[in-house]
Write a protein that holds these residues in place. Structure first.
Motif, mmCIF file in Angstrom:
data_model
loop_
_atom_site.group_PDB
_atom_site.id
_atom_site.type_symbol
_atom_site.label_atom_id
_atom_site.label_comp_id
_atom_site.label_asym_id
_atom_site.label_seq_id
_atom_site.Cartn_x
_atom_site.Cartn_y
_atom_site.Cartn_z
ATOM 1 N N TYR A 174 -64.973 25.151 76.959
ATOM 2 C CA TYR A 174 -65.996 24.799 75.912
ATOM 3 C C TYR A 174 -65.235 24.114 74.855
ATOM 4 N N LEU A 175 -63.961 24.359 74.664
ATOM 5 C CA LEU A 175 -63.171 23.805 73.682
ATOM 6 C C LEU A 175 -62.771 22.432 73.683
ATOM 7 N N PRO A 176 -62.310 21.776 74.952
ATOM 8 C CA PRO A 176 -61.809 20.569 74.954
ATOM 9 C C PRO A 176 -62.693 19.472 74.278
ATOM 10 N N ILE A 177 -63.885 19.355 74.284
ATOM 11 C CA ILE A 177 -64.696 18.373 73.735
ATOM 12 C C ILE A 177 -64.686 18.414 72.287
ATOM 13 N N PRO A 178 -65.008 19.846 71.515
ATOM 14 C CA PRO A 178 -64.786 19.931 70.020
ATOM 15 C C PRO A 178 -63.344 19.626 69.482
ATOM 16 N N PHE B 6 -73.911 17.460 68.448
ATOM 17 C CA PHE B 6 -73.772 18.311 67.091
ATOM 18 C C PHE B 6 -74.900 19.296 67.269
ATOM 19 N N ARG B 7 -76.186 18.902 67.553
ATOM 20 C CA ARG B 7 -77.427 19.789 67.698
ATOM 21 C C ARG B 7 -77.551 20.380 68.829
ATOM 22 N N GLY B 8 -76.845 19.868 70.024
ATOM 23 C CA GLY B 8 -76.885 20.429 71.175
ATOM 24 C C GLY B 8 -75.768 21.376 71.757
ATOM 25 N N TYR B 9 -74.723 20.675 72.161
ATOM 26 C CA TYR B 9 -73.449 21.183 72.615
ATOM 27 C C TYR B 9 -72.744 22.163 71.509
ATOM 28 N N LEU B 10 -72.453 21.472 70.360
ATOM 29 C CA LEU B 10 -71.893 22.500 69.372
ATOM 30 C C LEU B 10 -72.610 23.605 68.826
ATOM 31 N N MET B 11 -74.093 23.181 68.767
ATOM 32 C CA MET B 11 -75.093 24.345 67.954
ATOM 33 C C MET B 11 -75.085 25.600 68.991
ATOM 34 N N GLN B 12 -75.142 25.195 70.296
ATOM 35 C CA GLN B 12 -75.336 26.348 71.349
ATOM 36 C C GLN B 12 -74.069 26.816 71.483
ATOM 37 N N GLY B 13 -72.946 26.115 71.673
ATOM 38 C CA GLY B 13 -71.472 26.847 71.778
ATOM 39 C C GLY B 13 -71.047 27.675 70.785
ATOM 40 N N ILE B 14 -71.306 27.135 69.414
ATOM 41 C CA ILE B 14 -70.823 28.140 68.169
ATOM 42 C C ILE B 14 -71.774 29.228 68.241
#
Length: 301
Positions: free
Chosen positions: A16-20, A154-162
């Protein structure tokens, strides 16, 4: 539940980390580059060399491609369906996307007409049929991809991952909204109006984040964001915005961040949330925005 969509997926924190991390580095590099050069002058120089349409094309294509790459990363690396990245519903609700798009497009057109007829001296007619229709074709294809990338990131990948990592709804709402606002810090609007305009960008991030958590999906945010950028780019341009296009009108007034910041964030956005909440019967606001996330299956988290 939208964030819980990843609970049965092959979620691995190190994947998950590489994209953020990459996006954070890109944001910092973009900010440092903009602080060393005048973004507005750079845009004008590019337009002088390539023209408005080609400048628009080359400025927006990277984000449009990034949308496709993000989908590919989620599908291949995380083995997560695009539907589960989009919504908690069994399938994407296109009626929600179209309703949100139509609502904000209508409001944007009405507000633009009100400002135009109340202060016609602030505008000049910029419409040129040939260049405009070429721009229209480009914008209809590329702007929804650009806005979708920002929503999915932001509202998909990061919201779910965080949310998975913190077991919280409030933490991803805060982080993604602030990051969304700061992403725009290199925009020429910030240099022209000052950092106060970040209130609008961060406020918009919170508005879209609240919408996503309350509706348990991205559909309303996708529709709103596409309408905001597409209709705005087609209707009005100026010499100091990130998008300088073959729009219908050109704003020649001196920009100022005051009423234009306060009205959307503190008046229009709350009204829109009320409209959405009534139409889609939103309930349990406190739980959906600040509650703790509980996963029955913790495998892979």
């Amino acid at each position: 539940m939208f964030i819980e969509q990843v609970k049965n997926k092959s979620f691995r924190f190190f994947l998950y980390l590489p994209i953020p991390v990459f996006f954070l580095v890109l944001m910092i590099a973009n900010y440092m580059a903009s602080s060393e050069m005048n973004t507005e002058q750079m845009i004008h120089q590019t337009i002088a060399e390539l023209g408005e349409n080609m400048t628009f094309f080359w400025s927006i294509v990277p984000l449009s491609i990034a949308c496709l790459l993000l989908w590919l990363w989620v599908k291949v690396i995380h083995r997560q369906s695009i539907t589960s990245l989009t919504t908690s519903r069994p399938k994407v609700d296109w009626s929600r996307i179209l309703f949100s798009f139509g609502l904000w497009a209508t409001i944007s057109i009405v507000l633009t007409l009100v400002v135009y007829f109340s202060h016609p001296e602030n505008f000049t007619l910029n419409f040129k049929p040939g260049p405009f229709f070429i721009f229209l074709a480009l914008a209809v294809v590329l702007i929804p991809l650009q806005t979708s990338f920002e929503e999915y990131l932001f509202r998909g990948y990061l919201m779910q991952g965080i949310g998975v990592v913190t077991r919280s709804r409030l933490v991803p709402l805060l982080i993604t909204s602030i990051m969304f606002g700061l992403m725009h810090i290199a925009n020429p609007e910030v240099g022209k109006m000052g950092n106060i305009i970040l209130i609008y960008y961060i406020g918009t991030g919170f508005f879209l984040g609240i919408m996503t958590l309350m509706d348990e999906g991205l559909e309303l945010a996708l529709g709103f964001h596409a309408a905001n950028n597409l209709v705005g780019a087609l209707l009005v341009t100026s010499d100091w915005t990130a998008f300088q296009t073959h729009s219908i009108l050109k704003d020649v007034s001196e920009p100022s961040a005051g009423f234009d910041v306060i009205l959307p964030v503190f008046v229009i956005f709350p009204v829109l949330l009320y409209i959405y909440s009534r139409k889609y019967q939103w309930k349990n606001w406190k739980e959906k925005l600040t509650g703790t996330i509980v996963f029955e299956n913790k495998e892979g988290v």
